[in-house]
Design an enzyme around this catalytic site. Sequence first.
Site, short mmCIF file in Angstrom:
data_model
loop_
_atom_site.label_atom_id
_atom_site.label_comp_id
_atom_site.label_asym_id
_atom_site.label_seq_id
_atom_site.Cartn_x
_atom_site.Cartn_y
_atom_site.Cartn_z
N TYR A 144 -8.34 -4.74 -6.77
CA TYR A 144 -8.08 -3.49 -7.48
C TYR A 144 -6.81 -2.88 -6.94
O TYR A 144 -6.59 -2.85 -5.73
CB TYR A 144 -9.25 -2.52 -7.29
CG TYR A 144 -9.02 -1.13 -7.88
CD1 TYR A 144 -8.98 -0.95 -9.25
CD2 TYR A 144 -8.86 -0.03 -7.05
CE1 TYR A 144 -8.78 0.32 -9.79
CE2 TYR A 144 -8.66 1.24 -7.58
CZ TYR A 144 -8.62 1.41 -8.96
OH TYR A 144 -8.42 2.67 -9.49
N ASP A 239 -1.11 -5.12 -1.14
CA ASP A 239 -1.65 -3.79 -1.42
C ASP A 239 -2.60 -3.44 -0.28
O ASP A 239 -3.74 -3.90 -0.23
CB ASP A 239 -2.36 -3.78 -2.78
CG ASP A 239 -2.90 -2.39 -3.12
OD1 ASP A 239 -2.78 -1.48 -2.27
OD2 ASP A 239 -3.44 -2.23 -4.23
N LYS A 267 -4.77 6.26 1.06
CA LYS A 267 -5.98 6.56 1.84
C LYS A 267 -5.67 7.07 3.26
O LYS A 267 -5.29 8.22 3.40
CB LYS A 267 -6.92 5.35 1.81
CG LYS A 267 -7.29 5.02 0.35
CD LYS A 267 -8.50 4.15 0.15
CE LYS A 267 -8.95 4.19 -1.31
NZ LYS A 267 -8.54 3.08 -2.12
C1 LIG Z 1 -7.88 3.03 -3.55
C2 LIG Z 1 -6.94 1.92 -3.88
C3 LIG Z 1 -5.88 2.07 -4.78
C4 LIG Z 1 -5.69 3.34 -5.58
O1 LIG Z 1 -5.45 4.43 -4.77
P1 LIG Z 1 -5.71 5.91 -5.38
O2 LIG Z 1 -5.26 6.82 -4.27
O3 LIG Z 1 -7.15 5.98 -5.68
O4 LIG Z 1 -4.85 6.03 -6.58
C5 LIG Z 1 -5.00 1.03 -4.94
N1 LIG Z 1 -5.14 -0.12 -4.28
C6 LIG Z 1 -6.15 -0.32 -3.41
C7 LIG Z 1 -6.24 -1.60 -2.66
C8 LIG Z 1 -7.09 0.69 -3.19
O5 LIG Z 1 -8.10 0.48 -2.35
#
Ligand SMILES: *Cc1c(COP(=O)(O)O)cnc(C)c1O
Length: 432
Positions: A144, A239, A267
Amino acid sequence: MKREVSGALYQEAQNYFPGGVNSPVRAFRSVGGTPLFIDRGKGPYIWDADGQRYLDFCCSWGPLILGHANDTVMEEIIQTLHNGTSFGAPTRLENKLAGLILENHRYIEKIRFVNSGTEAVMSAVRLARGYTGKNKILKFEGCYHGHVDALLVKAGSGLVTLGTSSSAGVPEATVNDTIVVTLNDRKALESALQTYADDLAAVIIEPIPANNGLLLQQPEYLRFVREITQKYGVLLIFDEVISGFRAGFEGAAGTYDIAPDIITFGKIIGGGLPVGAYGASREIMSAVSPDGPVYQAGTLSGNPVAMAAGFAQLQKCLEPGFYERLEARTRQLTNTVNEHAASKGYLFKMVQQASIFWLAFGDGSPIRSAEEIRAENMQWFNKLHTYLLENGVYLGPSGYEVGFVSDAHTDDLIAEAAQQMCKGLDVVFGED
Ligand SMILES: *Cc1c(COP(=O)(O)O)cnc(C)c1O
């Protein structure tokens, strides 16, 4: 447990927000029941609107690596607040946070702050396209990357597929530039690169995939991904919105000593306030405006209060032994629960990397790709979730989500949580 106040607030919220929430998983649709409305948090605990306390393993989905309302983080936020909340002009706090990160992270040389993980990924994809002059992006099923149009895609059928949109409102033309392959499948990746390399800007991966279960990849596979993208002249984006500053200060890049071309963050980087970032070599980052042609901007980017929170939190993470302590505590949790499950012969295993864990129902064999997760096993998670909530332990409300241990989760609390999980499994499997 009472749900009177949470229930009433949820009902009111239905009038205001689609599904009564501002982010879908909060609605408790998969586990059933009413979502808890949270009044406050401190350390490892949260209190709901009915005044009940829970030991929290959601930790705002990962950002709160020090737990809720950490004193040091709060102090920095409060001090900064007195000076105003936003200027739309540079502040020294941006330098401070960037300096701390770049001095302690060997895999990026320059960084750009944004406001969320989604924005970080969206900008990284644009950078990869702008820098290479190529259009297509390859992603993996089960990873994701936020709600970025080009990445809201799922695999079609077959080994290597052009993505099909997984959300209404994402144009086919957009997803036609996204290729989706299965994780942990070298052939699929190699064949995609053979076919598309000339028009492929980047391969994007969650090196520690933690948004669809915890699909731990073997280090050799991740090295293969690095080597083959290099061989075909395609950029590699890690990511690390979850794994960054979680799997260690240098995230998965540091854990496996693999240097991707671009890294995205979110995060933890914001200390509980909305921050995202992307970083790369000086050379690649020189393509970003105003140095280069890739436009990317933000009214609230580098917001001083958020920078202060991020700085306070990351400084704590850099204290010697911080990550070792967190990992040991998480190991204590997973070991205790796994030993109990094994002794009873339950079809269950807790999977762990660093301070991330996943409650995986099934035969216990390693799950490395999304298609290996059996949807019918989620009913077991839902029962366990209900049991734990009733007994004061809060997990994210979906069996596809992972849990997080924070520095505020003491050894004693971990032991307590482990006992609750063991009892919960006994109830779920009808053995109590
Ligand atoms: C949480 C997450 C996102 C999205 O971040 P948001 O701050 O919710 O927009 C993208 N990539 C990964 C791997 C994530 O865990």
